[in-house]
Design a protein around this motif. Sequence first.
Motif, PDB file in Angstrom:
ATOM      1  N   GLY A  36       0.842  -1.179   0.000  1.00  0.00           N
ATOM      2  CA  GLY A  36       0.000   0.000   0.000  1.00  0.00           C
ATOM      3  C   GLY A  36       0.883   1.235   0.000  1.00  0.00           C
ATOM      4  N   PHE A  37       0.270   2.391  -0.003  1.00  0.00           N
ATOM      5  CA  PHE A  37       1.007   3.653  -0.029  1.00  0.00           C
ATOM      6  C   PHE A  37       1.876   3.753   1.214  1.00  0.00           C
ATOM      7  CE2 PHE A  37       1.283   8.374  -0.515  1.00  0.00           C
ATOM      8  CZ  PHE A  37       1.619   8.396  -1.858  1.00  0.00           C
ATOM      9  N   THR A  38       3.168   3.980   1.009  1.00  0.00           N
ATOM     10  CA  THR A  38       4.128   3.899   2.098  1.00  0.00           C
ATOM     11  C   THR A  38       4.302   5.230   2.838  1.00  0.00           C
ATOM     12  OG1 THR A  38       6.017   4.500   0.710  1.00  0.00           O
ATOM     13  CG2 THR A  38       5.409   2.155   0.786  1.00  0.00           C
ATOM     14  N   ASN A  39       4.900   5.142   4.015  1.00  0.00           N
ATOM     15  CA  ASN A  39       5.231   6.366   4.760  1.00  0.00           C
ATOM     16  C   ASN A  39       6.159   7.266   3.949  1.00  0.00           C
ATOM     17  OD1 ASN A  39       3.738   5.288   6.834  1.00  0.00           O
ATOM     18  ND2 ASN A  39       5.466   4.935   8.208  1.00  0.00           N
ATOM     19  N   ASP A  40       7.137   6.650   3.252  1.00  0.00           N
ATOM     20  CA  ASP A  40       8.062   7.446   2.439  1.00  0.00           C
ATOM     21  C   ASP A  40       7.321   8.187   1.337  1.00  0.00           C
ATOM     22  OD1 ASP A  40      10.278   6.769   3.887  1.00  0.00           O
ATOM     23  OD2 ASP A  40      11.047   5.295   2.451  1.00  0.00           O
ATOM     24  N   ALA A  88       5.018  13.155  -0.793  1.00  0.00           N
ATOM     25  CA  ALA A  88       3.835  13.851  -1.290  1.00  0.00           C
ATOM     26  C   ALA A  88       3.512  15.089  -0.451  1.00  0.00           C
ATOM     27  CB  ALA A  88       2.639  12.898  -1.299  1.00  0.00           C
ATOM     28  N   GLY A  89       4.189  15.233   0.694  1.00  0.00           N
ATOM     29  CA  GLY A  89       4.039  16.436   1.507  1.00  0.00           C
ATOM     30  C   GLY A  89       2.919  16.405   2.524  1.00  0.00           C
ATOM     31  N   LEU A 119      -0.998   5.292   6.648  1.00  0.00           N
ATOM     32  CA  LEU A 119      -1.544   4.000   6.252  1.00  0.00           C
ATOM     33  C   LEU A 119      -0.609   2.850   6.584  1.00  0.00           C
ATOM     34  CD1 LEU A 119      -3.711   2.322   4.861  1.00  0.00           C
ATOM     35  CD2 LEU A 119      -2.622   2.847   2.669  1.00  0.00           C
ATOM     36  N   GLN A 120       0.657   2.981   6.246  1.00  0.00           N
ATOM     37  CA  GLN A 120       1.607   1.896   6.518  1.00  0.00           C
ATOM     38  C   GLN A 120       1.637   1.557   8.001  1.00  0.00           C
ATOM     39  OE1 GLN A 120       5.551   2.539   4.944  1.00  0.00           O
ATOM     40  NE2 GLN A 120       6.433   0.806   6.052  1.00  0.00           N
ATOM     41  N   ASP A 121       1.677   2.585   8.850  1.00  0.00           N
ATOM     42  CA  ASP A 121       1.717   2.354  10.301  1.00  0.00           C
ATOM     43  C   ASP A 121       0.481   1.594  10.782  1.00  0.00           C
ATOM     44  OD1 ASP A 121       4.087   3.753  10.384  1.00  0.00           O
ATOM     45  OD2 ASP A 121       3.201   5.607  11.162  1.00  0.00           O
ATOM     46  N   GLU A 178       7.037  -3.220   1.379  1.00  0.00           N
ATOM     47  CA  GLU A 178       7.379  -1.878   0.895  1.00  0.00           C
ATOM     48  C   GLU A 178       8.391  -1.955  -0.226  1.00  0.00           C
ATOM     49  OE1 GLU A 178       9.146   2.356   2.693  1.00  0.00           O
ATOM     50  OE2 GLU A 178       8.866   0.614   3.995  1.00  0.00           O
ATOM     51  N   GLY A 179       8.062  -1.318  -1.349  1.00  0.00           N
ATOM     52  CA  GLY A 179       8.999  -1.235  -2.461  1.00  0.00           C
ATOM     53  C   GLY A 179       9.554   0.161  -2.596  1.00  0.00           C
ATOM     54  N   GLU A 180      10.245   0.402  -3.698  1.00  0.00           N
ATOM     55  CA  GLU A 180      10.791   1.734  -3.962  1.00  0.00           C
ATOM     56  C   GLU A 180       9.649   2.733  -4.159  1.00  0.00           C
ATOM     57  OE1 GLU A 180      13.995   2.853  -4.024  1.00  0.00           O
ATOM     58  OE2 GLU A 180      14.402   0.881  -3.158  1.00  0.00           O
ATOM     59  N   PRO A 181       9.806   3.952  -3.640  1.00  0.00           N
ATOM     60  CA  PRO A 181       8.750   4.952  -3.814  1.00  0.00           C
ATOM     61  C   PRO A 181       8.395   5.153  -5.286  1.00  0.00           C
ATOM     62  CG  PRO A 181      10.349   5.724  -2.209  1.00  0.00           C
ATOM     63  CD  PRO A 181      10.927   4.484  -2.826  1.00  0.00           C
ATOM     64  N   TRP A 182       7.098   5.127  -5.565  1.00  0.00           N
ATOM     65  CA  TRP A 182       6.512   5.452  -6.871  1.00  0.00           C
ATOM     66  C   TRP A 182       6.733   4.393  -7.945  1.00  0.00           C
ATOM     67  CZ3 TRP A 182       3.474   8.857  -5.064  1.00  0.00           C
ATOM     68  CH2 TRP A 182       3.921   9.770  -4.101  1.00  0.00           C
TER      69      TRP A 182
END
Length: 231
Positions: A164-168, A173-174, A183-185, A196-200
Amino acid sequence: MSKILFVMTGADHWTLADGTPHPTGFWAEEAVAPYEAFKDAGHEIVVATPGGVVPPVDQGSLAAGANGGQENADRVAAALDSFTELRSPVKLEEVDLDEYAAVYYPGGHGPMEDLAVNTTSGRLLTDALDSGRPLGVVCHGPAALLAAERADGTNAFAGYRVSGFTNDEETQAGLADKARWLLQDRLVEAGVDFQEGEPWAPKVVVDRNLVTGQNPASSAPLAQELLKQLG
């Protein structure tokens, strides 16, 4: 062919930690990429939202910068316009899961506001998981998993590998420092094995009949995985 249920947010804002409503909705690419893939494969799409409200699109998801340029943004906007089922959703509360071969939840920040606490959606997710039918959830869509509690209080997705959408990504995204929760937490707290993969970058995780994607770029490959499971 089969019917596929799109469960989508009805929220046009996400309430931040200071009480400010952040304009949002569903993320366009995450709706249209799977929609096109499923329609091209001959499937029928039905959209459901809480109360049957027309799902609002996050206007930011139509911007050139969010789509790798204006040409692709125009293509996404045109695809969204042809997604006529968005304009006549059914009430989530009246959905009969037995009518559908698969279930799909797109993201956008909207699900963080409504589906994350929607018990009807939570029961549908639990039933879909237990039924063995393909279940796809992408980006912020996994916020809906937080409402999927069993009678003993445990989360139905505890122990499943989920992306899912990660903390990073939220940080980049600001919005991470403005959010009530990330969400990750929350998914980790619910007991899922967060991947968790690489952002984007596209990342799709398959665990039994559950297929999850990390971000908007994951929605098209996620759709292909769901089609594989549908056979």
